[in-house]
Design an enzyme around this catalytic site. Structure first.
Site, short mmCIF file in Angstrom:
data_model
loop_
_atom_site.label_atom_id
_atom_site.label_comp_id
_atom_site.label_asym_id
_atom_site.label_seq_id
_atom_site.Cartn_x
_atom_site.Cartn_y
_atom_site.Cartn_z
N GLU A 160 0.81 -1.23 0.00
CA GLU A 160 0.00 0.00 0.00
C GLU A 160 0.84 1.28 0.00
O GLU A 160 0.63 2.19 0.82
CB GLU A 160 -0.95 -0.01 1.19
CG GLU A 160 -1.85 -1.23 1.21
CD GLU A 160 -2.84 -1.26 2.36
OE1 GLU A 160 -2.83 -0.33 3.19
OE2 GLU A 160 -3.64 -2.20 2.42
N GLU A 170 -5.68 -10.62 -2.19
CA GLU A 170 -6.47 -10.59 -0.94
C GLU A 170 -7.97 -10.53 -1.24
O GLU A 170 -8.72 -9.80 -0.63
CB GLU A 170 -6.08 -9.37 -0.10
CG GLU A 170 -4.61 -9.26 0.20
CD GLU A 170 -4.25 -8.07 1.06
OE1 GLU A 170 -5.15 -7.50 1.71
OE2 GLU A 170 -3.06 -7.69 1.11
#
Ligand code: XIL
Length: 348
Positions: free
Chosen positions: A154, A261
């Site tokens: 991220e 994910e």
């Protein structure tokens, strides 16, 4: 009566086997194990305690071919306040993978969300030395067992305007902390695939553009970037086609992709909660689109497709709203119809 000949015994055995032929699950309308349906690794986020449960461990071992520690390989677990490193849970997950022939995927080395006290207390060269020691120790411990790592997680600002500020960027430099992390991970494991991972790349084209530019910058700087992870945490409000567009653009660099994910929330959609049939139909469509977009990639670019948890009750989204049902297995660890949806999209 003559003694049976070897040829006779073999013929009898074959005849018996033919009578006892077990119909494949698919012929009975049941989903086959997911890892049998996918021509690429299929992963699941796990915790050590789940694998210790015989039922859950059995379902994970039979359905999946790759394990991602959901949180027990992050700094929040490994780095203790005094700077000591703790490996009990990730070692247990790695051992389960070795015992059952499942790949281990390391998540995640450096993340803006994780800023352990032990690092905050370091300054100057000690900080850089601590950073190098941590990455070297963690990646080195699973060398030859971890097939790959989310080296940086991220990094991109949500609006796509540059990269996030965090402890790592402040102490080591906005780009350098990322470049260095890849360099250190490669030094600790010459074979692991080293990935850059982010989320909302389906929802936010501007963020996706910045993510790809960062990947290109890392490659240009000589970082051993070996793949791109798109987390694929979705809700049923995502427009049809957005996943396909994202996968196609992310694949444009030619690197392996990891749907890293995946879950599809029924309740996080903006607007009315979509728990009804409309929401479930959209959820099915999104899972099918992701599976189809992924399997149409060139085989060399299909790193893995990972689901962020086994049962609905295991989902991190369950803590936000227990009514949510984002995953492929129900609370009794039985396959939901979504599993058959994914397998159908894979052409099984
Ligand atoms: C989440 C886990 O699922 C939770 O159990 C934990 O409390 C917080 O982190 N993107 C990521 C994952 O990269 O590491 C996050 O996992 C979910 C969002």
């Amino acid at each position: 009566m003559r003694p049976p000949t070897r040829r006779g015994l073999v013929a009898s055995a074959l005849a018996l086997a033919a009578c006892q032929r077990v119909e494949p699950a698919s012929a009975l309308g049941l989903p086959v194990p997911l890892k049998s349906a996918a021509p690429f690794p299929v992963g699941v986020a796990v915790q050590a305690e789940q694998l210790a449960d015989p039922l859950l461990g059995g379902v994970v071992a039979s359905q999946f071919s790759q394990l991602t520690p959901e949180w027990q390989m992050k700094m929040e677990y490994i780095v203790e306040d005094n700077g000591a490193l703790r490996f009990t849970a990730p070692d247990a997950i790695a051992e389960f993978g070795s015992r059952h022939g499942l790949r281990l995927f390391g998540h995640t080395l450096v993340w803006h969300e994780q800023q352990p006290k032990a690092f905050v207390d370091l300054d100057g060269t000690r900080f850089r030395q601590g950073y190098a020691n941590y990455i070297g120790s963690v990646v080195g411990r699973y060398r030859g067992r971890a097939v790959g790592w989310d080296v940086v997680n991220e990094p991109v600002a949500e609006d796509g305007d540059g990269w996030r500020d965090c402890l790592w960027s402040e102490r080591l430099g906005a780009f350098e902390y990322m470049r260095l992390a890849f360099e250190l991970a490669r030094a600790a494991d010459p074979a692991a695939v080293l990935l850059l991972n982010d989320y909302n790349l389906e929802y936010l084209p501007a963020k996706r553009t910045t993510f790809l530019k960062l990947a290109e910058a890392l490659l240009k700087a000589g970082a051993p970037l070996g793949g791109l992870g798109t987390q694929t945490h979705l809700a049923v409000d995502l427009q049809p086609g957005a996943i396909t567009a994202a996968i196609r653009e992310l694949a444009s660099l030619g690197l392996p992709l990891h749907i890293s994910e995946m879950d599809v929330s029924l309740v996080r959609a903006k607007g009315p909660a979509e728990l009804g049939e409309e929401g479930r139909a959209r959820q099915r469509a999104l899972y099918a689109e992701a599976a189809h977009a992924f399997i149409t990639l060139p085989p060399a670019q299909r790193f893995a497709m990972t689901f962020w948890g086994l049962r609905d009750r295991d989902s991190w989204l369950d803590r936000i709203d227990a009514a949510d049902e984002p995953l492929l297995f129900d609370d009794s660890a039985r396959p939901k119809p979504l599993l058959a949806t994914v397998e159908a999209a894979l052409g099984t």
